[in-house]
Design a protein around this motif. Structure first.
Motif, PDB file in Angstrom:
ATOM      1  N   THR A 128       3.761 -51.850   0.338  1.00  0.00           N
ATOM      2  CA  THR A 128       4.474 -51.497  -0.888  1.00  0.00           C
ATOM      3  C   THR A 128       5.710 -50.665  -0.522  1.00  0.00           C
ATOM      4  N   TYR A 174       9.075 -48.530  -2.923  1.00  0.00           N
ATOM      5  CA  TYR A 174       9.512 -48.238  -4.295  1.00  0.00           C
ATOM      6  C   TYR A 174      10.967 -47.791  -4.386  1.00  0.00           C
ATOM      7  N   LEU A 225       5.836 -55.375  -1.553  1.00  0.00           N
ATOM      8  CA  LEU A 225       5.348 -55.378  -2.931  1.00  0.00           C
ATOM      9  C   LEU A 225       5.851 -54.108  -3.617  1.00  0.00           C
ATOM     10  N   GLY A 277       4.833 -52.334  -6.046  1.00  0.00           N
ATOM     11  CA  GLY A 277       3.595 -52.288  -6.829  1.00  0.00           C
ATOM     12  C   GLY A 277       3.725 -51.341  -8.013  1.00  0.00           C
ATOM     13  N   ASP A 278       2.926 -51.627  -9.048  1.00  0.00           N
ATOM     14  CA  ASP A 278       2.913 -50.655 -10.157  1.00  0.00           C
ATOM     15  C   ASP A 278       2.134 -49.406  -9.747  1.00  0.00           C
ATOM     16  N   SER A 279       1.585 -49.406  -8.522  1.00  0.00           N
ATOM     17  CA  SER A 279       1.029 -48.173  -7.948  1.00  0.00           C
ATOM     18  C   SER A 279       2.096 -47.081  -7.932  1.00  0.00           C
ATOM     19  N   ASP A 306       5.808 -56.218  -9.269  1.00  0.00           N
ATOM     20  CA  ASP A 306       4.511 -56.194  -9.967  1.00  0.00           C
ATOM     21  C   ASP A 306       4.747 -56.088 -11.469  1.00  0.00           C
ATOM     22  N   LYS A 346       4.138 -60.499  -9.253  1.00  0.00           N
ATOM     23  CA  LYS A 346       2.679 -60.469  -9.116  1.00  0.00           C
ATOM     24  C   LYS A 346       2.092 -60.069 -10.458  1.00  0.00           C
ATOM     25  N   HIS A 378      -3.562 -61.696  -8.430  1.00  0.00           N
ATOM     26  CA  HIS A 378      -4.267 -60.483  -7.957  1.00  0.00           C
ATOM     27  C   HIS A 378      -5.640 -60.457  -8.626  1.00  0.00           C
ATOM     28  N   VAL A 435      -3.566 -61.810  -3.997  1.00  0.00           N
ATOM     29  CA  VAL A 435      -4.047 -60.521  -3.484  1.00  0.00           C
ATOM     30  C   VAL A 435      -5.492 -60.360  -3.939  1.00  0.00           C
ATOM     31  N   GLU A 495      -8.400 -57.466  -4.099  1.00  0.00           N
ATOM     32  CA  GLU A 495      -8.578 -56.015  -3.924  1.00  0.00           C
ATOM     33  C   GLU A 495     -10.050 -55.650  -4.065  1.00  0.00           C
ATOM     34  N   ILE A 512      -6.791 -56.137   0.346  1.00  0.00           N
ATOM     35  CA  ILE A 512      -6.728 -54.658   0.356  1.00  0.00           C
ATOM     36  C   ILE A 512      -8.154 -54.236   0.025  1.00  0.00           C
ATOM     37  N   VAL A 561      -0.765 -49.376   0.440  1.00  0.00           N
ATOM     38  CA  VAL A 561       0.229 -48.602  -0.315  1.00  0.00           C
ATOM     39  C   VAL A 561       0.938 -47.660   0.672  1.00  0.00           C
TER      40      VAL A 561
HETATM   41  O1  KIV Z   1       0.331 -51.832  -7.267  1.00  0.00           O
HETATM   42  C1  KIV Z   1       0.030 -52.040  -6.077  1.00  0.00           C
HETATM   43  O2  KIV Z   1       0.505 -51.381  -5.154  1.00  0.00           O
HETATM   44  C2  KIV Z   1      -0.907 -53.122  -5.811  1.00  0.00           C
HETATM   45  C3  KIV Z   1      -1.487 -53.210  -4.437  1.00  0.00           C
HETATM   46  C4  KIV Z   1      -2.491 -52.142  -4.254  1.00  0.00           C
HETATM   47  C5  KIV Z   1      -2.020 -54.548  -4.136  1.00  0.00           C
HETATM   48  O3  KIV Z   1      -1.202 -53.882  -6.677  1.00  0.00           O
END
Ligand code: KIV
Length: 277
Positions: free
Chosen positions: A25, A27, A44, A46-48, A86, A116, A140, A183, A185, A206, A218
């Motif tokens: 990931t 950002y 990615l 990610g929305d993380s 994401d 994703k 996912h 993906v 998880e 993951i 992440v």
């Molecule tokens: O949002 C994210 O980083 C994810 C990963 C953990 C796969 O979806």
């Protein structure tokens, strides 16, 4: 290192030749540049980011605008890696039309190569419509954090035969709907291995064991920048938080003591010039 842009066909070739796919990931611009320069295949966004960058308690509050803002920064920093944005919670759940429109924004406005989204067989019609619009979709399944409440929390999924069968079905349906990658998880390694063998498209794990076609982590977990909790599947390769804190404390002390900035960080002028003031 090969600096050519990573494509879906290169990812597919990796699966077919048994070479592992790497995903990380990112950002923002500096993170994306580092990931890109390290030769990692896919980034990615990610929305993380809701948790590790924006400080929310979960990924649920993340908005389209927040995602697009970060995806734009990542695409300015990464030139080689394949970039996946994401889709945040409720940006693809209301209708297929809403999903296609929002998926389109990731491609048109933020420079992502693909999107994703989370969900199993129920999401297949949404995936089909987005793919039909010409947008590559990474699916996912397993633990899907946006709907973790429905799964009764952050738990390993597919541990018994019935739920494992559902996940295999979901993976097949999402592949049939046109997803180019999936993906997985937090599912048992044996199940992830079975799904990986079953599918023609690459799987990225993951917390899904070593037999997936690739792995994702992440960024903040890998470098020790997220201290709230560490899931079992995380490997921390470096612990940056204490190093950064030590640097900040040293800076604070030097400013307070007057030892920073030194002459080497200052600009000089002739004394006569200041005297003319
Ligand atoms: O949002 C994210 O980083 C994810 C990963 C953990 C796969 O979806």
């Amino acid at each position: 290192m090969d600096r050519e842009k990573v494509t879906i066909s290169k990812l597919q070739q990796k699966k077919e030749s048994g070479n592992k796919i790497t995903m990380m990931t990112a950002y923002d611009y500096p993170m994306a540049s580092l990931v890109d320069e390290s030769g990692i295949d896919t980034i990615l966004v990610g929305d993380s980011l809701g948790m590790v960058v924006l400080g929310y308690d979960s990924t649920v509050p993340v908005t389209m605008d927040e995602m697009l803002h970060h995806c734009k920064a990542v695409s300015r920093g990464a030139k080689r890696s394949f970039i996946i944005g994401d889709m945040p919670f409720m940006s693809y759940h209301v209708s297929v039309e809403q999903a296609v429109e929002n998926a389109g924004r990731f491609i048109k406005e933020s420079g992502c190569d693909a999107i994703k989204l989370e969900g199993g067989s129920d999401m297949a019609p949404v995936v089909r419509a987005i793919v039909k619009a010409g947008i590559p979709v990474c699916a996912h399944i397993g633990l899907t954090p946006q709907t973790a409440t429905m799964l009764s929390g952050f738990k390993v999924q597919g541990k018994d035969a019935e739920s494992a069968r559902e996940l295999v079905e979901s993976a097949r349906d999402l592949e049939a709907a046109g997803a180019f990658m999936i993906v997985m998880e937090c599912i048992p390694d044996l199940l992830a291995s079975r799904i990986t063998e079953t599918l023609a498209i690459p799987t990225i794990g993951i917390g899904a064991g070593a037999d997936c076609d690739g792995q994702v982590l992440v960024f903040h977990d890998l470098v020790g920048l997220f201290e709230r909790f560490t899931p079992k599947f995380v490997k921390q390769y470096v612990n940056l938080s204490p190093m950064i804190k030590a640097a900040l404390v040293q800076y604070k002390n030097e400013v307070e003591e007057g030892t920073f900035p030194g002459p080497e960080h200052s600009f000089s002028m002739k004394k006569e010039e200041i005297e003319k003031l």
